[in-house]
Design an enzyme around this catalytic site. Structure first.
Site, PDB file in Angstrom:
ATOM      1  N   ASP A 170      72.716  47.068  37.395  1.00  0.00           N
ATOM      2  CA  ASP A 170      72.009  46.998  38.364  1.00  0.00           C
ATOM      3  C   ASP A 170      70.479  48.378  38.961  1.00  0.00           C
ATOM      4  O   ASP A 170      70.328  48.697  39.447  1.00  0.00           O
ATOM      5  CB  ASP A 170      72.711  46.488  38.854  1.00  0.00           C
ATOM      6  N   ASP A 212      69.447  38.623  35.510  1.00  0.00           N
ATOM      7  CA  ASP A 212      69.179  39.160  36.254  1.00  0.00           C
ATOM      8  C   ASP A 212      68.236  40.380  36.155  1.00  0.00           C
ATOM      9  O   ASP A 212      67.379  41.537  36.374  1.00  0.00           O
ATOM     10  CB  ASP A 212      70.182  39.794  37.595  1.00  0.00           C
TER      11      ASP A 212
END
Length: 396
Positions: free
Chosen positions: A101, A168
């Site tokens: 991320d 994600d």
């Protein structure tokens, strides 16, 4: 909020958007003085819980500040956002705490800071650019060439994540595309495309739903199984996962022009919108059992992400053929419906609560930030408002 009406041309009267923007912008300005250069995550008792600078959500607060600063030039917002970016840059030295991320972290802080400094006339912030390029290299280093996927987390919680990829991560790929363009090196683009293609093949189902986690054999790259992750079950449809897929595929289409990503984004969009309840904000999973569904929490963050993704897709489609223009209009109207509902039914404009959107769900099965505000929900809500006001430039 002002009541939403249809004009004679059968288009929404968007006067409410400026009202919502002014309220959100004012609240961001006030929050900058109380939150400061910290990293809010989700709320508890109306206050944002602050997290560490290496947390995956750490880029969303500076991203919010940059969204507001871009419109009003408030130097205090810039000062706080830059202080956040310096702390994020320090995490680049703590490799073992970082993860897939870094796109969320550095696109909305360092890339945003670099782009806005370039446009300001003060000169480009080369330090912020360098931080984002280092983060892009760390992200590229997580690529497994055998399975053609970007590995998700380090081995946290006594779980072996070596062969795990998650939905994600589609939203982290723009950092790779940006880096490749900045230094004119196609390797980053190739990694992003191969990961997106693996998601297209292994995560996306025929009905447009997606799984959260997919596990591969890290040695051979062979696909093994879907895992529930934050969804209700491995074969269910976690609402925020669908929103990541919708927006992530749209961004892959934006960067590559490849029709398969456009069609994937549209497939997920149709699935998402068709299953929304009356107020256009989903329950935290689309495939919850019917019995007791009404008692389950909503996820306003999923709605906000999807709305911004729909607006991005609408902008990309509107220059196409007749069918594409019709799809663009549908995406736009669907996004407007969602954002209006968020403003009217879920918005929190006063200072008694730090979040902008109520009724978001972080991690239901673990009881983490259930029926609270989430900083990423707030970010995508404001990003969607900016798009409805005509802003097309992205930090992604």
């Amino acid at each position: 909020m002002t009541e939403q009406k249809l004009n004679p041309g059968m288009e929404w009267d968007l006067g409410w958007v400026d009202e919502a923007w002014c309220r959100a912008e004012a609240k961001i300005g006030r929050s900058a003085r109380t939150i400061g250069a910290a990293f809010p995550n989700g709320t508890k008792d109306g206050r944002y819980v602050r997290g560490p600078e290496h947390d995956w959500v750490a880029g969303f607060w500076p991203g919010l500040l940059w969204l507001a600063y871009r419109e009003n030039g408030d130097e205090e917002l810039r000062r706080v956002a830059e202080a956040c970016e310096r702390q994020l840059a320090d995490t680049l030295q703590t490799y073992d705490l970082l993860h897939h991320d870094v796109g969320f972290m550095f696109s909305l802080s360092s890339v945003a800071q670099h782009r806005l400094s370039e446009a300001s006339g003060r000169g480009a912030d080369e330090g912020a650019k360098r931080h984002a390029l280092i983060a892009a290299n760390l992200l590229a280093g997580r690529y497994n060439p055998q399975g053609e996927f970007i590995r998700a987390w380090p081995n946290w919680d006594e779980e072996d994540h070596t062969g795990w990829a998650i939905i994600d991560c589609l939203m982290n790929l723009p950092l790779l595309h940006w880096a490749g363009r900045e230094i004119k090196d196609p390797r980053y683009k190739h990694i992003a495309i191969r990961h997106a293609d693996s998601v297209l093949r292994d995560f996306l189902r025929p009905d447009g739903s997606v799984c959260h986690i997919f596990r591969y054999d890290p040695e051979t790259g062979e696909p093994i199984e879907a895992l529930a992750g934050q969804g209700y079950a491995a074969d269910s449809a976690w609402a925020r996962g669908a929103s990541w897929a919708l927006y992530g595929f749209a961004l892959s289409y934006r960067y590559t022009g490849e029709a398969r990503y456009r069609e994937a984004a549209l497939r997920v969009a149709r699935f998402f919108v068709a299953r929304l309840p009356e107020d256009a904000v989903p329950y935290w999973d689309f495939f919850l059992p019917e019995a007791g569904r009404e008692l389950m929490p909503r996820d306003s963050s999923a709605a906000a992400i999807a709305a911004s993704g729909l607006l991005e897709l609408a902008d990309l489609l509107k220059a196409g053929d007749v069918a594409a223009v019709e799809d663009a209009a549908w995406c736009r109207i669907s996004a407007e419906r969602i954002v209006w509902s968020l403003c009217d039914r879920y918005g929190q404009w006063g200072d008694e609560h730090e979040g902008l959107l109520r009724h978001a769900t972080g991690y239901y099965s673990r009881g983490v930030y259930v029926d609270e505000s989430l900083i990423y929900g707030d970010y995508f809500f404001v990003e969607a408002l900016a798009k409805l006001r005509g802003r097309k430039e992205l930090f992604w």
